[in-house]
Design a protein around this motif. Structure first.
Motif, PDB file in Angstrom:
ATOM      1  N   ARG A 405       0.791  -1.186   0.068  1.00  0.00           N
ATOM      2  CA  ARG A 405      -0.035   0.134  -0.029  1.00  0.00           C
ATOM      3  C   ARG A 405       1.014   1.231   0.059  1.00  0.00           C
ATOM      4  N   MET A 406       1.957   1.134   0.837  1.00  0.00           N
ATOM      5  CA  MET A 406       2.852   2.433   1.008  1.00  0.00           C
ATOM      6  C   MET A 406       3.438   2.750  -0.555  1.00  0.00           C
ATOM      7  N   ALA A 407       4.049   1.718  -1.100  1.00  0.00           N
ATOM      8  CA  ALA A 407       4.840   1.768  -2.374  1.00  0.00           C
ATOM      9  C   ALA A 407       3.946   2.189  -3.419  1.00  0.00           C
ATOM     10  N   GLU A 408       2.827   1.906  -3.467  1.00  0.00           N
ATOM     11  CA  GLU A 408       1.851   2.381  -4.406  1.00  0.00           C
ATOM     12  C   GLU A 408       1.739   3.953  -4.572  1.00  0.00           C
ATOM     13  N   GLY A 409       2.051   4.501  -3.406  1.00  0.00           N
ATOM     14  CA  GLY A 409       1.625   5.949  -3.389  1.00  0.00           C
ATOM     15  C   GLY A 409       0.327   6.574  -2.976  1.00  0.00           C
ATOM     16  N   ASN A 411      -3.055   8.117  -3.226  1.00  0.00           N
ATOM     17  CA  ASN A 411      -4.201   7.766  -4.069  1.00  0.00           C
ATOM     18  C   ASN A 411      -4.835   9.214  -3.987  1.00  0.00           C
ATOM     19  N   TRP A 412      -5.031   9.684  -5.355  1.00  0.00           N
ATOM     20  CA  TRP A 412      -5.656  11.135  -5.292  1.00  0.00           C
ATOM     21  C   TRP A 412      -7.008  11.081  -5.970  1.00  0.00           C
ATOM     22  N   LYS A 443     -11.075   1.511   2.597  1.00  0.00           N
ATOM     23  CA  LYS A 443     -10.037   1.549   1.616  1.00  0.00           C
ATOM     24  C   LYS A 443      -9.098   2.928   1.856  1.00  0.00           C
ATOM     25  N   ALA A 444      -9.531   3.687   2.589  1.00  0.00           N
ATOM     26  CA  ALA A 444      -8.703   4.959   2.848  1.00  0.00           C
ATOM     27  C   ALA A 444      -7.520   4.860   3.630  1.00  0.00           C
ATOM     28  N   PHE A 445      -7.743   3.816   4.890  1.00  0.00           N
ATOM     29  CA  PHE A 445      -6.648   3.857   5.708  1.00  0.00           C
ATOM     30  C   PHE A 445      -6.246   2.322   5.919  1.00  0.00           C
ATOM     31  N   PHE A 446      -5.338   1.711   5.557  1.00  0.00           N
ATOM     32  CA  PHE A 446      -4.906   0.332   6.016  1.00  0.00           C
ATOM     33  C   PHE A 446      -5.258  -0.259   7.675  1.00  0.00           C
TER      34      PHE A 446
END
Length: 516
Positions: A405-409, A411-412, A443-446
């Motif tokens: 999730r972190m490496a995906e960057g 989400n805008w 889905k906003a915050f793991f």
């Protein structure tokens, strides 16, 4: 009854059961990184490492303890003196230029095939543990059933992209025949991609033959389906066993990891940049050789990387120098345009304790920011690889989900909709009941399942269960819910027939009696 994947029959009852399962076991796609990479070296420093490595190859040389490899190198135009091979830098550059920068890993279930290289990476569980900590957290020798359990967990954990091979060593089967049962377990209990044993050239050939049965003989010549590993003997030695296994994979167009085995300060200089220069020379010599065997075959710049405690001589995990070297190796691999492998979530602790967590988290963050593609040992590794912890296996896999999730960057996609909630709530309000929150909170915050973030009062009222016990409970539940992705009956029979024939041909030698 219908076939919807290579060697797989999908039965209606099983499909209905899968729909009823509440646990999400859908494999995540290949990780596509969107965060900037950490690159501590300047272009001049990259050139300096490259020049130092090429100087080693040209003037110090690399020992290839294998007559076939020596003959191959002579035909390729290298200078060969006895077992020493001296590689001209222009020859090395010419050869590694033919390694594909990207390719696709093809899985038994086509929906689990993975793009690989450049921005795409994957998580692979640990392998090679001679002990495990089991579902009761008891440290003991593993069995084939234990190996099967780890393959089942690999199949069900979303961030794990491969069932690997001998996650643990099955001591209840003769070591001389073990590779056959290990490969079958990887194929049987998961329909993800997997690894192949390279413990001898013939064992590697057996793996390739089993892949040909599973996927089709013609198919594997044009489709990467399995990964082999070729470990170097640092400093600057490649032996007959590894080189023969390398050839078995390369001849059939299957990816091989070219992995110097680095213990920084013991078999390399006691210097970060000098260690990277030696490692780089070792990796390049094997990568170049893959292209002598078969031009254009996929190959992966590999390494096993540790530093050594000068107090005890023991390998260490999670140290700052390991992170720095991963950053540098990522830069070198990109400089040559080849995909690369590293090791992830390594721990030196004897139990699944705070040390194991700190070491693993330190390693994972560096690996992700270094841009590694093949992130091996991503679940279970502890005690410097001497055991695979069932509890750590499950928690590491969730850590991989968080790293993913972190490496995906950032989400805008819903930025404007989220900002529209601000005037709705206004000063002093809260967002918990807002429609945007209700629609997006999952889905906003793991939300980790393995980490407890409740109040101490609630935690105590629920029994004060710590993470090791929570993880073992989850592992048991997952194994109870596991549904095997059945092999096609004909394919399964052919694999078992092959295993039976080879076991008749190979003398049953156990671990105590085998001549190493």
């Amino acid at each position: 009854m219908s076939v919807d994947a290579v060697g797989t029959v999908r039965r209606g009852r099983g499909a209905r059961k899968a729909l009823r399962q509440t646990r999400n076991i859908t494999m995540l796609p290949a990780l596509k990184r969107k965060l900037p990479l950490t690159e501590p070296m300047t272009p001049d420093q990259i050139e300096k490492i490259d020049a130092a490595s090429m100087d080693i190859l040209e003037n110090v040389g690399v020992q290839f303890r294998d007559d076939i490899a020596l003959a191959d190198w002579k035909r390729a135009g290298a200078k060969v003196v006895g077992e020493m091979v001296y590689l001209d830098r222009h020859l090395v550059r010419e050869l590694i230029a033919t390694i594909p920068e990207t390719f696709t890993y093809h899985a038994r279930d086509p929906s689990k095939s993975l793009p690989f290289g450049r921005d795409h990476g994957m998580f692979i569980p640990m392998t090679g543990a001679p002990f495990l900590r089991d579902l009761d957290d008891v440290r003991r020798n593993p069995t084939l059933d234990d190996l099967a359990n780890f393959h089942k967990l690999s199949h069900m954990l979303p961030a794990i992209h491969s069932s690997a091979h001998h996650i643990v060593e099955p001591y209840d089967h003769p070591i001389s025949q073990r590779h056959l049962r290990i490969t079958y377990s990887s194929m049987k209990h998961s329909d993800k991609t997997f690894m192949g044993m390279t413990t001898s050239p013939k064992n590697a050939e057996d793996v390739i033959e089993m892949c040909a049965i599973l996927f089709g003989d013609d198919y594997i010549d044009t489709h990467p389906v399995v990964t082999g590993n070729c470990n170097g003997n640092s400093p600057l030695v490649w032996d007959e066993t590894m080189l023969g296994a390398l050839r078995a994979f390369c001849k059939r167009n299957q990816p091989i990891l070219c992995s110097p085995f680095v213990l920084g300060g013991a078999n390399t200089p006691a210097s970060v940049p000098a260690t990277v220069a030696q490692l780089n020379a070792e990796a390049l010599s094997a990568l170049a050789y893959t292209q002598v065997v078969r031009k254009g075959c996929p190959a992966i710049y590999g390494h096993y990387l540790s530093t050594v405690s000068m107090k005890s001589g023991a390998p260490m995990a999670g140290t700052p120098e390991i992170s720095l070297m991963n950053f540098m190796i990522g830069q070198m691999a990109r400089f040559y345009g080849v995909p690369w492998r590293t090791s992830n979530t390594l721990g030196g602790a004897k139990t699944f304790d705070a040390q194991a967590g700190y070491e693993s988290a330190m390693t994972m963050n560096a690996v992700l920011m270094a841009g590694a593609h093949y992130m091996w040992h991503s679940a279970g590794w502890n005690e410097a690889g001497m055991h695979c912890s069932t509890a750590k296996f499950v928690v590491d896999a969730e850590m991989c989900e968080m790293g993913y999730r972190m490496a995906e960057g950032v989400n805008w996609t819903d930025f404007d909709a989220a900002m529209a909630a601000v005037p709705d709530v206004g000063p002093g309000g809260h967002y918990l009941g807002h429609p945007h929150t209700l629609e997006n909170f999952q889905k906003a915050f793991f939300m980790p399942e393995m980490f407890d973030n409740n109040s101490i009062e609630q935690w105590q009222s629920e029994g004060g269960v710590e993470i090791n016990e929570r993880a073992l409970k989850k592992a048991r539940a997952m194994l109870n819910e596991y549904e095997e992705p059945k092999l096609d009956a004909g394919v399964n029979e052919a694999l078992l027939d092959y295993i039976a024939r080879r076991e008749r041909e190979i003398p049953a030698v156990d671990a105590l009696n085998q001549d190493h």
